[in-house]
Design a protein around this motif. Sequence first.
Motif, short mmCIF file in Angstrom:
data_model
loop_
_atom_site.label_atom_id
_atom_site.label_comp_id
_atom_site.label_asym_id
_atom_site.label_seq_id
_atom_site.Cartn_x
_atom_site.Cartn_y
_atom_site.Cartn_z
N PRO A 1 -55.70 -34.92 -34.52
CA PRO A 1 -55.04 -36.22 -34.29
C PRO A 1 -54.22 -36.71 -35.48
CG PRO A 1 -57.42 -36.49 -34.54
CD PRO A 1 -57.16 -35.01 -34.53
N ARG A 2 -54.40 -36.09 -36.65
CA ARG A 2 -53.62 -36.51 -37.83
C ARG A 2 -52.22 -35.90 -37.82
NH1 ARG A 2 -57.04 -34.17 -42.45
NH2 ARG A 2 -56.82 -32.43 -41.01
N ILE A 3 -52.00 -34.98 -36.86
CA ILE A 3 -50.69 -34.32 -36.79
C ILE A 3 -50.07 -34.72 -35.46
CG2 ILE A 3 -49.50 -32.10 -36.88
CD1 ILE A 3 -51.85 -31.04 -38.52
N SER A 4 -49.04 -35.58 -35.54
CA SER A 4 -48.58 -36.33 -34.37
C SER A 4 -47.22 -35.84 -33.89
CB SER A 4 -48.47 -37.81 -34.80
OG SER A 4 -47.69 -38.54 -33.89
N LYS A 5 -46.97 -36.06 -32.60
CA LYS A 5 -45.67 -35.69 -32.03
C LYS A 5 -44.68 -36.86 -32.03
CE LYS A 5 -45.07 -32.53 -29.21
NZ LYS A 5 -44.82 -31.92 -27.92
N ASP A 6 -45.13 -38.03 -32.48
CA ASP A 6 -44.22 -39.18 -32.47
C ASP A 6 -43.09 -38.94 -33.48
OD1 ASP A 6 -42.92 -41.55 -32.37
OD2 ASP A 6 -44.69 -42.80 -32.68
N THR A 7 -41.86 -38.91 -32.99
CA THR A 7 -40.72 -38.61 -33.86
C THR A 7 -40.40 -39.77 -34.82
OG1 THR A 7 -39.23 -39.36 -32.13
CG2 THR A 7 -39.67 -37.00 -32.22
N ALA A 8 -41.12 -40.90 -34.67
CA ALA A 8 -40.96 -41.98 -35.65
C ALA A 8 -41.38 -41.50 -37.04
CB ALA A 8 -41.80 -43.19 -35.24
N LEU A 9 -42.19 -40.44 -37.09
CA LEU A 9 -42.68 -39.93 -38.38
C LEU A 9 -41.76 -38.87 -38.98
CD1 LEU A 9 -46.40 -39.58 -37.20
CD2 LEU A 9 -45.60 -41.14 -38.99
N ALA A 10 -40.66 -38.54 -38.29
CA ALA A 10 -39.75 -37.49 -38.78
C ALA A 10 -39.07 -37.94 -40.07
CB ALA A 10 -38.70 -37.19 -37.71
N PRO A 11 -38.67 -36.97 -40.92
CA PRO A 11 -37.97 -37.35 -42.16
C PRO A 11 -36.77 -38.24 -41.86
CG PRO A 11 -38.47 -35.00 -42.15
CD PRO A 11 -38.84 -35.52 -40.79
N ALA A 12 -36.61 -39.30 -42.65
CA ALA A 12 -35.55 -40.28 -42.38
C ALA A 12 -34.16 -39.64 -42.44
CB ALA A 12 -35.67 -41.42 -43.39
N HIS A 13 -33.99 -38.59 -43.26
CA HIS A 13 -32.64 -38.01 -43.41
C HIS A 13 -32.28 -37.07 -42.26
CE1 HIS A 13 -35.26 -34.95 -45.25
NE2 HIS A 13 -34.37 -34.10 -44.80
N TRP A 14 -33.21 -36.77 -41.34
CA TRP A 14 -32.89 -35.84 -40.26
C TRP A 14 -31.90 -36.47 -39.28
CZ3 TRP A 14 -37.46 -32.56 -37.93
CH2 TRP A 14 -37.85 -31.62 -38.89
N ASP A 15 -30.93 -35.67 -38.88
CA ASP A 15 -30.01 -36.09 -37.82
C ASP A 15 -30.72 -35.76 -36.50
OD1 ASP A 15 -27.70 -36.42 -36.15
OD2 ASP A 15 -27.48 -34.24 -36.22
N ALA A 16 -31.01 -36.80 -35.69
CA ALA A 16 -31.86 -36.61 -34.51
C ALA A 16 -31.28 -35.55 -33.57
CB ALA A 16 -32.04 -37.93 -33.78
N GLN A 17 -29.97 -35.60 -33.32
CA GLN A 17 -29.40 -34.64 -32.38
C GLN A 17 -29.45 -33.22 -32.94
OE1 GLN A 17 -25.50 -35.56 -30.75
NE2 GLN A 17 -25.27 -33.45 -30.07
N GLY A 18 -29.05 -33.08 -34.21
CA GLY A 18 -29.06 -31.75 -34.83
C GLY A 18 -30.46 -31.17 -34.87
N ALA A 19 -31.45 -32.03 -35.10
CA ALA A 19 -32.83 -31.53 -35.22
C ALA A 19 -33.49 -31.37 -33.85
CB ALA A 19 -33.65 -32.49 -36.07
N GLY A 20 -32.79 -31.79 -32.79
CA GLY A 20 -33.38 -31.70 -31.45
C GLY A 20 -34.55 -32.65 -31.31
N LEU A 21 -34.44 -33.83 -31.91
CA LEU A 21 -35.54 -34.80 -31.84
C LEU A 21 -35.40 -35.69 -30.63
CD1 LEU A 21 -36.07 -36.26 -35.43
CD2 LEU A 21 -37.44 -34.56 -34.22
N GLU A 22 -36.51 -35.93 -29.94
CA GLU A 22 -36.52 -36.92 -28.86
C GLU A 22 -36.55 -38.32 -29.47
OE1 GLU A 22 -38.66 -36.67 -25.03
OE2 GLU A 22 -39.80 -35.19 -26.15
N PRO A 23 -36.24 -39.36 -28.67
CA PRO A 23 -36.45 -40.73 -29.14
C PRO A 23 -37.92 -40.91 -29.55
CG PRO A 23 -35.31 -40.71 -27.02
CD PRO A 23 -35.71 -39.30 -27.30
N THR A 24 -38.19 -41.92 -30.36
CA THR A 24 -39.58 -42.16 -30.79
C THR A 24 -40.43 -42.63 -29.61
OG1 THR A 24 -39.22 -44.49 -31.28
CG2 THR A 24 -38.71 -42.93 -33.04
N ALA A 25 -41.75 -42.59 -29.80
CA ALA A 25 -42.65 -43.02 -28.72
C ALA A 25 -42.39 -44.48 -28.35
CB ALA A 25 -44.10 -42.82 -29.16
N ALA A 26 -41.98 -45.30 -29.33
CA ALA A 26 -41.71 -46.72 -29.03
C ALA A 26 -40.39 -46.87 -28.26
CB ALA A 26 -41.65 -47.52 -30.33
N GLN A 27 -39.45 -45.94 -28.48
CA GLN A 27 -38.14 -46.06 -27.81
C GLN A 27 -38.15 -45.57 -26.37
OE1 GLN A 27 -36.00 -43.74 -30.68
NE2 GLN A 27 -35.14 -45.52 -31.72
#
Length: 372
Positions: free
Chosen positions: A62-88
């Motif tokens: 449980p300490r390793i989460s899929k919520d993309t809110a925790l992704a590095p701030a400098h990542w470009d969401a589209q380039g990294a293939g990141l989904e919106p955060t769990a809150a979004q």
Amino acid sequence: MMQRSSHVACPFVTGTRRLDEPYPGREALRAAGPVAIVEAPAGGPVAVVTTAALARAVLTDPRISKDTALAPAHWDAQGAGLEPTAAQALSLTTAEGELHAALRRAHAPMLAPRRMRALEGSMRETARAMLRDAGPGPVDLVAEFTTRYPLTVVGDLLGVPRSMLDEAVDACRRMWDDPGAAMAGFARLGAAAMAHDGLARELRGRLPASVTDEQVHYLLFALIFAGQLTTDAALGFLLARVLTSTPPDDTAALVDDVLRRDPPAPFTLWRFTAEEVELAGVVLPPGTPVVVDVAGVAGDPGASLAFGAGPHVCAGAHLARAELAAVVDVLVTDFPGARLAVPAAELRRVDPGTLAGSRLATLPVEGLRPRE
Ligand code: HEM
């Protein structure tokens, strides 16, 4: 401390290779130990888990989460293939804990093994009709079948009208170059499914009334897209295998073997440490991206993680297995003259350079005539 693993080339590379050529960089990755630290495609370090035992621990931690809110701030969401955060966006793939468990419970009945078994006959019927219409060839089944068939099956299941198949194909293909247009297309598919009888409405009925239609459209998008991307790639390898070997005795075992050797998801999706976590002696600071080398651990005995493990294990695994088995049975039984239209050694696979798996560039087939 977290240090880059020396002598390990980046495993997220783009390229074209023969079917029997190994995954690029995987051997060095595994040689680096249970946790290799490499450069992420979007920049910065990523921890790659390379043993099945540690992978199972990570996928249930449980300490390793899929919520993309925790992704590095400098990542470009589209380039990294990141989904919106769990809150979004409400999504199985990014929600965690009790919310995730409730979403899984709402999805479970529609994708349960018994329900999938009951659909096997109609899946075979769909595969038979689509292969007959594509034939007799020469025809490239990657262009004409491997994308369209899984979309038809999941569309039938959810209640998307068949007249929208081209729109579904288009939405999936545009996901990489124009995600905005793709998502608008998926929203239209979701709205159409909810207007018809099908499992989309059933899913809606099991979710709390506070969940908006827009949120349900996103859940439907996840089912359509996660299923297409993976089953599409798997079908290419599976069909190539069936067309180049003797007919299988055990279709289910063949499907599992193809998924183990050529996992459509050769890495899991991104996870991020929610706090400092030590893995096999490597200390990962909070916010470190973590993925499992699914293709690499397939070499460990009895360790296929093709559908993942833990709370986020593939929700569509029974559907995928039934869809794939139906195609094998139909090809072997109903199209006895089907054969590759090129020598097998000429088949090539393309690695996209992201977390996603390779797929066949083309699969030219001829003699695709239904048995009289
Ligand atoms: C051969 C085909 C397939 C393969 C190899 C596959 C593989 C996977 C893997 C490895 C995961 C876990 C990812 C992670 O934990 O990071 C996953 C999750 C998921 N898959 Fe599949 N999948 C396939 C087909 C499907 C189909 C047909 C559907 C839809 C009907 C589907 C829907 C999902 C969903 C919704 C999740 C997210 C589950 C969650 O996070 O709780 N998949 N899949």
